[in-house]
Design an enzyme around this catalytic site. Structure first.
Site, PDB file in Angstrom:
ATOM      1  CG  ASP A 143      -1.470   2.396   6.719  1.00  0.00           C
ATOM      2  OD1 ASP A 143      -1.542   1.991   5.854  1.00  0.00           O
ATOM      3  OD2 ASP A 143      -1.376   3.418   7.419  1.00  0.00           O
ATOM      4  CG  ASP A 179      -1.485   1.157   1.564  1.00  0.00           C
ATOM      5  OD1 ASP A 179      -2.445   1.801   0.578  1.00  0.00           O
ATOM      6  OD2 ASP A 179      -1.522   1.857   1.838  1.00  0.00           O
ATOM      7  CG  ASP A 224      -3.886  -0.583   2.585  1.00  0.00           C
ATOM      8  OD1 ASP A 224      -4.148  -0.931   1.982  1.00  0.00           O
ATOM      9  OD2 ASP A 224      -3.598  -0.305   3.826  1.00  0.00           O
TER      10      ASP A 224
END
Length: 493
Positions: free
Chosen positions: A385, A184, A389
């Site tokens: 995080d 990410d 996600d």
């Protein structure tokens, strides 16, 4: 109910999904998209439950409630992905399933063969029983049983000392097979909050003029509650600016701010705002040149003259590029997924050395992309995080949550990085590879010991003290496995 109206004041969290009927504001959608920059909302724009209204009052109409909301759909995706994950079977269990029955049958065969061969001699039962017992003692699978858990125990302890929390042994075993890591962007590669990363003064670029501009910026933005305004104010103050008194302050939702500082008119915001306030277009074109690609430009005008442009973006975490290089050096492919715009994604990916990236990815699509990569034969680890996600973390072969992230992301991932930097990802995968190497060495030690000692015991080479000799040999084999496992404490990752 769908169709009902609700009003959201500044600082409040939106109660459900809806569409804006009236009002303008900036909404923090980091909960879903992971992006730190707020999204401007105007009549007709969709809003999502759980996000936070920041600057203005929004009157909205409900579109979805309960299990139909975006957050509920993400929660379902997490549950489905977690339910579909298979539990890895321990390597030692597979070996033991064959080894133990073979040894028992072998010991019985040794006993019967010797007893039948010595049946006419005195003491035949004892002379046949000792080699059989020696075979059982020597082949007692203590070393085999210790091979995996001792290595895992030492590895998990080593990981904890480096700020890597591993939920179960199966995850550590599985991580060594990872061939592709999905990262990410926000909060993983970057720090997750807007900051000024570039400043180009225009016109008079002397030190005195620059200080005068930064003083004005700090003064005006100190009155703003917008995240970009706070970033500009923090940057100006870090350069030694001293905020003065501000009058006639006005926030233009979605465009910028303006005010009077020491009798001078200050305007900060988008290109459109400055054009509307009388800025020279040629001066704005010239200011665009130094702007860094992928950074959101904020233009500064003082008394009608364009005096500078600030590049605002999410700052890359220190060491992120080095961590990506470590992963690539280990033969692991790296892919970046982000909900941010293409230009921003391209700039961040280039800065850390990632060539494969996907921009403007919705939360629901991340898990789908992970499943597609797995379908192509990749063993996929995902590091993230945010709530956005969580489905991808649960769908991955190995999920890695960054410390300080959303609780649902940490819950969905079997590995959590306490330090929250990308070197933890490389460390976790490297530790897994070393751990599996140690496990295989331990199994090799125990099997090699049995391959040598069991035939000797079965052949009656050992004396009447065979069981004692076998016990000592068995203990030494177990100690060798433990000592080999302890090497993980000092292995360089």
């Amino acid at each position: 109910m769908p169709g009902d109206g609700f009003r959201v004041l500044p600082g409040e969290r939106l109660p459900t999904d809806g569409v804006v009927r009236s009002g303008e504001s900036a909404v923090d959608e980091a909960l879903l998209s992971g992006e730190p920059l707020p999204v401007e909302k105007a009549p007709g724009d969709a809003v999502t439950g759980g996000t936070i209204n920041q600057t203005g009052v929004l009157d909205c109409a409900v579109t979805h409630v309960g299990e139909d909301t975006t957050l509920a759909r993400i929660a379902r995706l997490v549950e489905e992905a977690q339910g579909s994950k298979a539990q890895a079977q321990r390597l030692a269990d597979r070996v033991s399933a064959v080894f133990v029955p073979v040894i028992i049958v072998g010991a019985l065969a040794v006993f019967l063969a010797r007893y039948l061969g010595l049946a006419a001699e005195p003491g035949a039962l004892l002379r046949a029983l000792i080699p059989a017992v020696t075979v059982l003692v020597i082949a007692c699978p203590c070393a085999l049983g210790l091979a995996t858990p001792t290595a895992i125990m030492v590895a998990v302890g080593r990981a904890a000392r480096r700020g890597i929390l591993v939920r179960d042994a199966q995850t550590l075993e599985r991580a060594h097979e990872v061939t592709l890591v999905v990262l990410d962007k926000t909060g993983t590669i970057t720090e997750g909050r807007p900051a000024v990363v570039d400043f180009s003064p225009q016109g008079d670029t002397s030190e005195e003029a620059t200080r005068e501009l930064l003083d004005a910026v700090a003064a005006v933005e100190s009155r703003s509650e917008h995240p970009i305004g706070r970033a500009l104010c923090a940057y100006a103050e870090s350069r030694g600016a001293t905020p003065g008194e501000v009058t006639a302050f006005l926030a233009r939702a979605g465009f910028g701010v303006e005010g009077q500082v020491a009798g001078r008119r200050v305007v900060l915001g988008t290109r459109d705002l400055l054009l509307a306030e009388g800025a020279d277009q040629a001066a704005l074109d010239e200011a665009e040149g130094p702007a860094v690609p992928g950074h959101a430009p904020v233009y500064a005008m003082l008394d009608g003259a364009v005096r500078g442009v600030f590049g605002v973006s999410d700052r890359i975490k220190p060491g992120a590029a080095d961590a990506v290089a470590r992963l690539k050096a280990a033969g692991i492919e790296v892919v970046m997924l982000t909900g941010d715009q293409g230009a921003v994604a391209a700039a961040i990916a280039a800065a850390v050395g990632i060539t494969d990236y996907r921009a403007e990815v919705h939360p629901e699509d991340k898990a789908q992309i992970v499943n597609e990569l797995k379908g192509q034969g990749w063993v996929v680890a995902v590091a993230g995080d945010g709530i956005n996600d969580a489905p991808a973390l649960a769908a991955a072969d190995v999920g890695i949550a960054m410390g300080g992230g959303a609780a649902v992301a940490i819950e969905a991932a079997p590995i959590t990085l306490g330090r929250g930097d990308l070197h933890g990802v490389a460390d976790a995968l490297a530790l897994s590879r070393h751990t599996l190497r140690i496990i295989k060495q331990n199994l090799a030690f125990s099997l090699a010991y049995n391959l040598v000692a069991v035939p000797l015991a079965a052949a009656g080479v050992m004396t009447a003290h065979g069981p004692m000799i076998g016990s000592a040999a068995m203990a030494l084999s177990s100690l060798s496995v433990i000592a080999n496992s302890l090497r993980l404490r000092s292995t360089r990752l």
